[in-house]
Motif scaffolding. Sequence first.
Motif, PDB file in Angstrom:
ATOM      1  N   ARG A  27       0.890  -1.185   0.277  1.00 48.84           N
ATOM      2  CA  ARG A  27       0.090  -0.402   0.206  1.00 48.84           C
ATOM      3  C   ARG A  27       0.821   1.519   0.181  1.00 48.84           C
ATOM      4  NH1 ARG A  27      -5.133  -0.431   0.998  1.00 48.84           N
ATOM      5  NH2 ARG A  27      -5.897  -2.678   1.761  1.00 48.84           N
ATOM      6  N   ILE A  28       1.421   1.597  -0.805  1.00 50.28           N
ATOM      7  CA  ILE A  28       1.949   2.883  -1.479  1.00 50.28           C
ATOM      8  C   ILE A  28       2.138   3.960  -2.402  1.00 50.28           C
ATOM      9  CG2 ILE A  28       4.364   1.903  -0.390  1.00 50.28           C
ATOM     10  CD1 ILE A  28       3.804   2.255  -4.102  1.00 50.28           C
ATOM     11  N   LEU A  29       1.355   3.528  -3.325  1.00 49.16           N
ATOM     12  CA  LEU A  29       0.952   4.156  -4.281  1.00 49.16           C
ATOM     13  C   LEU A  29      -0.350   6.026  -4.262  1.00 49.16           C
ATOM     14  CD1 LEU A  29      -0.511   1.879  -6.656  1.00 49.16           C
ATOM     15  CD2 LEU A  29       1.442   2.566  -6.695  1.00 49.16           C
ATOM     16  N   ARG A  30      -0.734   5.860  -2.310  1.00 49.00           N
ATOM     17  CA  ARG A  30      -1.202   7.083  -1.731  1.00 49.00           C
ATOM     18  C   ARG A  30      -0.615   7.595  -1.439  1.00 49.00           C
ATOM     19  NH1 ARG A  30      -4.738   4.127   2.579  1.00 49.00           N
ATOM     20  NH2 ARG A  30      -4.743   2.336   1.364  1.00 49.00           N
ATOM     21  N   ARG A  89       6.542   7.126  -7.962  1.00 46.00           N
ATOM     22  CA  ARG A  89       7.441   7.893  -6.652  1.00 46.00           C
ATOM     23  C   ARG A  89       6.776   8.841  -6.190  1.00 46.00           C
ATOM     24  NH1 ARG A  89       9.625  13.684  -5.834  1.00 46.00           N
ATOM     25  NH2 ARG A  89      11.480  13.618  -5.507  1.00 46.00           N
ATOM     26  N   VAL A  90       7.656   7.518  -4.664  1.00 46.11           N
ATOM     27  CA  VAL A  90       6.198   7.869  -3.190  1.00 46.11           C
ATOM     28  C   VAL A  90       6.945   8.396  -1.943  1.00 46.11           C
ATOM     29  CG1 VAL A  90       4.434   6.947  -4.161  1.00 46.11           C
ATOM     30  CG2 VAL A  90       6.733   4.980  -3.404  1.00 46.11           C
ATOM     31  N   LYS A  91       6.759   8.367  -0.803  1.00 45.98           N
ATOM     32  CA  LYS A  91       7.309   8.667   0.481  1.00 45.98           C
ATOM     33  C   LYS A  91       6.566   8.479   1.245  1.00 45.98           C
ATOM     34  CE  LYS A  91       9.265  12.881   2.916  1.00 45.98           C
ATOM     35  NZ  LYS A  91      10.847  11.668   2.723  1.00 45.98           N
ATOM     36  N   PRO A  92       6.364   7.144   1.456  1.00 42.25           N
ATOM     37  CA  PRO A  92       5.995   6.167   2.667  1.00 42.25           C
ATOM     38  C   PRO A  92       5.636   6.873   3.813  1.00 42.25           C
ATOM     39  CG  PRO A  92       7.516   4.353   1.289  1.00 42.25           C
ATOM     40  CD  PRO A  92       7.718   6.178   1.469  1.00 42.25           C
ATOM     41  N   ALA A  93       6.340   7.418   4.572  1.00 37.05           N
ATOM     42  CA  ALA A  93       6.359   7.968   5.544  1.00 37.05           C
ATOM     43  C   ALA A  93       7.444   9.698   5.621  1.00 37.05           C
ATOM     44  CB  ALA A  93       7.303   6.699   6.646  1.00 37.05           C
ATOM     45  N   ILE A  94       7.394  10.690   6.699  1.00 41.95           N
ATOM     46  CA  ILE A  94       7.581  11.715   7.112  1.00 41.95           C
ATOM     47  C   ILE A  94       8.837  11.317   6.815  1.00 41.95           C
ATOM     48  CG2 ILE A  94       8.889  13.484   8.805  1.00 41.95           C
ATOM     49  CD1 ILE A  94       5.379  13.133   9.179  1.00 41.95           C
ATOM     50  N   GLU A  95      10.172   9.991   7.214  1.00 41.93           N
ATOM     51  CA  GLU A  95      11.407   9.710   7.923  1.00 41.93           C
ATOM     52  C   GLU A  95      11.254   9.182   6.789  1.00 41.93           C
ATOM     53  OE1 GLU A  95       9.004   9.099  10.160  1.00 41.93           O
ATOM     54  OE2 GLU A  95       9.376   6.625  10.349  1.00 41.93           O
ATOM     55  N   SER A  96      11.121   8.794   6.138  1.00 36.92           N
ATOM     56  CA  SER A  96      11.308   8.151   4.864  1.00 36.92           C
ATOM     57  C   SER A  96      11.717   8.174   3.578  1.00 36.92           C
ATOM     58  CB  SER A  96      11.200   6.395   3.906  1.00 36.92           C
ATOM     59  OG  SER A  96       9.534   7.927   3.500  1.00 36.92           O
ATOM     60  N   PRO A  97      12.970   8.634   2.775  1.00 33.33           N
ATOM     61  CA  PRO A  97      13.492   8.686   1.640  1.00 33.33           C
ATOM     62  C   PRO A  97      12.178   8.692   0.554  1.00 33.33           C
ATOM     63  CG  PRO A  97      14.399   7.201   1.430  1.00 33.33           C
ATOM     64  CD  PRO A  97      13.835   7.015   3.002  1.00 33.33           C
ATOM     65  N   TRP A  98      12.428   9.234  -0.884  1.00 33.93           N
ATOM     66  CA  TRP A  98      11.507   9.437  -2.123  1.00 33.93           C
ATOM     67  C   TRP A  98      11.835   8.010  -2.589  1.00 33.93           C
ATOM     68  CZ3 TRP A  98       7.116  11.505  -3.535  1.00 33.93           C
ATOM     69  CH2 TRP A  98       6.960  13.218  -2.486  1.00 33.93           C
ATOM     70  N   LEU A  99      10.994   7.295  -2.533  1.00 37.30           N
ATOM     71  CA  LEU A  99      11.612   5.844  -3.662  1.00 37.30           C
ATOM     72  C   LEU A  99      10.774   5.906  -4.843  1.00 37.30           C
ATOM     73  CD1 LEU A  99      10.380   4.118  -0.369  1.00 37.30           C
ATOM     74  CD2 LEU A  99      12.685   4.851  -1.340  1.00 37.30           C
ATOM     75  N   GLU A 100      11.584   5.305  -5.746  1.00 30.60           N
ATOM     76  CA  GLU A 100      10.439   5.372  -7.326  1.00 30.60           C
ATOM     77  C   GLU A 100      10.880   3.723  -7.389  1.00 30.60           C
ATOM     78  OE1 GLU A 100      13.042   8.704  -8.722  1.00 30.60           O
ATOM     79  OE2 GLU A 100      12.182   7.694 -10.471  1.00 30.60           O
ATOM     80  N   TYR A 101       9.555   2.968  -8.249  1.00 31.12           N
ATOM     81  CA  TYR A 101       9.117   1.814  -8.715  1.00 31.12           C
ATOM     82  C   TYR A 101       8.567   1.819 -10.190  1.00 31.12           C
ATOM     83  CZ  TYR A 101       8.828   1.420  -3.900  1.00 31.12           C
ATOM     84  OH  TYR A 101      10.177   0.935  -2.273  1.00 31.12           O
ATOM     85  N   TRP A 102       8.842   1.758 -10.510  1.00 32.52           N
ATOM     86  CA  TRP A 102       8.277   0.913 -12.148  1.00 32.52           C
ATOM     87  C   TRP A 102       8.048  -0.039 -12.322  1.00 32.52           C
ATOM     88  CZ3 TRP A 102       8.894   5.039 -15.765  1.00 32.52           C
ATOM     89  CH2 TRP A 102       9.850   5.643 -15.996  1.00 32.52           C
TER      90      TRP A 102
END
Length: 112
Positions: A27-30, A89-102
């Motif tokens: 559940r990361i798309l949001r 391109r998501v940031k699941p939590a305030i402390e997490s970096p931006w993550l990218e998935y294809w």
Amino acid sequence: QVELVESGGGLVQSGGSLRLSCTASRRILRFGTLDWYRQTPGKERELVTSTASNKGRFTTTRDNDKNTMYLHMNNLKPEDTGVYYCHARVKPAIESPWLEYWGQGTLVTVSS
């Protein structure tokens, strides 16, 4: 690790419509921006549409409950033929970096 799985590609006639789906394994798309890209032989991958800028013949939506994003394509033309990739391109939590998935890509062929 998050996986994006695409579906819905295929053959469609010029002027037709098609919907592609891209489902995430978590559940990361949001948590960010969702985009769709297209790649054709001999060309670089190009941005088709984004949740940040959604207009024209191609639009993207998301269903957070299903962890799925969609690409709605209308009035398709032969030059729209290509492999379509979803991108998150998501940031699941305030402390997490931006993550990218294809996604793995799905072929759309528009016949004239």
